[in-house]
Design a protein around this motif. Structure first.
Motif, mmCIF file in Angstrom:
data_model
loop_
_atom_site.group_PDB
_atom_site.id
_atom_site.type_symbol
_atom_site.label_atom_id
_atom_site.label_comp_id
_atom_site.label_asym_id
_atom_site.label_seq_id
_atom_site.Cartn_x
_atom_site.Cartn_y
_atom_site.Cartn_z
ATOM 1 N N ARG A 137 -46.302 85.268 4.529
ATOM 2 C CA ARG A 137 -46.243 85.048 5.283
ATOM 3 C C ARG A 137 -48.034 85.243 6.401
ATOM 4 N NH1 ARG A 137 -45.838 82.709 9.770
ATOM 5 N NH2 ARG A 137 -44.994 83.741 11.865
ATOM 6 N N CYS A 184 -42.638 92.138 7.237
ATOM 7 C CA CYS A 184 -43.174 91.276 8.817
ATOM 8 C C CYS A 184 -41.979 91.890 10.022
ATOM 9 C CB CYS A 184 -42.401 89.572 8.646
ATOM 10 S SG CYS A 184 -42.846 88.697 9.363
ATOM 11 N N ALA A 185 -42.433 92.210 11.263
ATOM 12 C CA ALA A 185 -41.586 92.133 12.342
ATOM 13 C C ALA A 185 -40.362 91.472 12.765
ATOM 14 C CB ALA A 185 -42.486 92.285 13.305
ATOM 15 N N ALA A 294 -48.427 92.380 10.023
ATOM 16 C CA ALA A 294 -49.153 91.524 11.508
ATOM 17 C C ALA A 294 -50.518 92.643 11.076
ATOM 18 C CB ALA A 294 -48.885 91.820 13.143
ATOM 19 N N TYR A 319 -45.967 90.392 18.516
ATOM 20 C CA TYR A 319 -45.318 91.454 17.453
ATOM 21 C C TYR A 319 -45.358 92.409 18.585
ATOM 22 C CZ TYR A 319 -46.219 88.020 14.175
ATOM 23 O OH TYR A 319 -46.512 87.596 12.907
HETATM 24 MO MO MO Z 1 -45.163 89.234 10.077
#
Ligand code: MO
Ligand code: HEM
Ligand code: MTE
Length: 464
Positions: A137, A184-185, A294, A319
């Motif tokens: 990412r 990842c969110a 993140a 986020y």
């Molecule tokens: Mo992310």
């Protein structure tokens, strides 16, 4: 020197398929690569994309071509040169031209920046995700970093800037190893986008992976820089990846988390026993076990401690979680805390929704993870949309209570009765605080498309 025939770009362009032969240009040279089509390690179809034109824009995408042995192969097919009247092409001048090569199994969401996830069929095949398959990412181009010149700058309590070389971090601090999952969110955003499109990366279930990270403890480095535990502020990180305006990626975590002797926040230089790959932050990244992806800042080059969270876009305007009722018109980013620890999550990796199954024995597989070091204690699986449940078998590494940073893989060996037409396979996990996943995805929808941990569902036809 041999003299080659001259061609115009127009003549080259006529050779754009096998019937007319496949010509390409690179610099001023013209090549007939028809006989190489079947030999191309990347497949014929890829070369055909460039047929009749220049290789440069495509080799900017697939930068592994910029190696001597590839040039040597190409030279074997040289048939001519462009006529001197031909104007040179604008150089691709692509900020992503220096991104590293990637594994072809990854499902690409966006190429520039590179965002890709392993396919479900491979995701839960390994407790430690191989580095090449680990989801990637990136918000920006992957920076090119000279490890000799690299310095980590830390602002000391007195305001002085201290700098650490990679050698300092490797030699002057004990190395810790932590097996931690990064999610990842936006993992599973595709299901939220199906409710209502957020126009953001449509991650399937693979924006999550697990690795053993090796590095210095952030706590040790901060103490060396003069910090003491017991302060109520934040530690901010900046990466070396920049956009055209010079803005770098940044994020922060609470100082208490950074200093906690129970968390082992790392400045990692190793991933699964190998040197940290470029896509994952070479030469140094932050690992914050139990926390959303993140905050695991890659290519970290600057650390500051202060009363405020990072001012970065990704800490302030992304986020964060919101109610489904919040729109882009009404959103107030200052009202929601930045996501740190993540809720209980699980997903089915096998069978995939693209397959069918047969009556008889069936193996269902997947992963489960919870944030904040909460151990996954159970995964329930249903074949009929949630009416009847069976308990899956969990596998994984034993970790200390409250420090279950790694995911569990799970498997259910079950039976599909003859006459079944379709399976609606569902899974839900439970963590050590008895947190469970919510059933429906609709009420979880939010403008940013983050934090989807609804029951994961896979429908597969049963074929006799
Ligand atoms: Mo992310
Ligand atoms: C992100 C659309 C112009 C900079 C995004 C995203 C969308 C989008 C849908 C979300 C991507 C994601 O998070 O998955 C558009 C459209 C534009 C536009 C329709 C039409 C003009 C621009 C311009 C800039 C820009 C002119 C800056 C020069 C960014 C940045 C992000 C972003 C920095 C965040 C990237 C990231 O987090 O990976 N844009 N954009 N955009 N856009 Fe744009
Ligand atoms: N760090 C930097 N410097 N730049 C980034 O774009 N992406 C973040 C984080 N750290 C990012 C970063 C996000 S949103 C996630 S989910 C993880 O890195 C992904 O880590 P990975 O690419 O190693 O899987």
């Amino acid at each position: 020197t041999t003299s080659f025939p001259r061609f115009t770009r127009e003549e080259v362009a006529r050779h754009h398929n096998e019937a007319n032969r496949v010509w390409v240009t690179y610099g001023n040279d013209v090549f007939d690569v028809t006989n190489f089509l079947e030999l191309h390690p990347g497949g014929k179809s890829k070369i055909l994309l460039a047929a009749g034109g220049a290789l440069e824009p495509f080799w900017a995408l697939y930068a592994m071509h910029k190696q001597d042995h590839v040039q040597e192969i190409l030279q074997e097919y040289k048939i001519g040169e462009l006529s001197p009247e031909e104007p040179p092409l604008p150089s691709p001048d692509d900020p992503y031209a220096n991104d590293p090569p990637r594994h072809p199994a990854l499902r690409v969401n966006t190429l520039k920046p590179y965002n890709a996830e392993p396919p479900p069929e491979l995701l839960a095949e390994y407790f430690l995700t191989p580095n090449q398959l680990f989801f990637k990412r990136n918000h920006l181009p992957v920076p090119v970093v000279d490890p000799e010149a690299y310095r980590l700058c830390i602002q000391s309590p007195s305001g002085q800037t201290l700098s650490f070389s990679l050698q300092d971090l490797k030699q002057n601090f004990p190395k810790y190893e932590v097996t931690a999952t990064i999610q990842c969110a936006g993992n599973r955003r595709a299901e939220l986008n199906a409710v209502q499109n957020t126009n953001r990366l449509g991650w399937n279930i693979g924006a999550i992976s697990n690795a053993c990270w090796g590095g210095a403890r952030l706590r040790d480095v901060l103490m060396q820089a003069g910090y003491q535990p017991g302060y109520d502020g934040h530690v901010s990180f900046e990466g070396l990846d920049k956009d055209h305006s010079g803005t770098v990626y940044g994020a922060s975590i609470p100082f208490q988390k950074a200093m906690s002797p129970d968390v082992d926040v790392l400045l990692a230089y190793e991933m699964n026993g190998e040197e940290l790959p470029r896509d994952h932050g070479f030469p140094l990244r932050v690992i914050v076990p139990g926390v959303v992806g993140a905050r695991h800042v890659k290519w970290v080059a600057r650390i500051t401690v202060g009363p405020e969270e990072s001012k970065s876009h990704w800490q302030q305007k992304d986020y964060k979680g919101f109610s489904s009722s919040v729109t882009w018109e009404t959103v107030d980013f200052s009202k929601a805390p930045a996501i740190q620890e993540m809720p209980i999550q699980s997903a089915i990796t096998e069978p995939s929704s693209k397959t069918s199954v047969s009556p008889g024995e069936l193996k269902v597989k997947g992963y489960a993870w919870s944030g904040g070091g909460q151990r996954v204690i159970r995964v329930d699986v249903s074949l009929d949309g949630g009416k009847n449940w069976q308990e899956a078998t969990l596998t994984g590494e034993e970790q200390l209570p409250g420090q279950a940073w790694a995911w569990k893989l799970w498997q259910l060996d079950t039976f599909v009765p003859p006459g079944t037409k379709e399976l609606n396979i569902v899974c839900k996990a439970v963590d050590t605080s008895y947190n469970v996943q919510p059933e429906r995805v609709e009420p979880l929808w939010n403008i940013l498309g983050v934090l989807n941990n609804a029951w994961h569902q896979v429908r597969v036809p049963v074929e006799e």
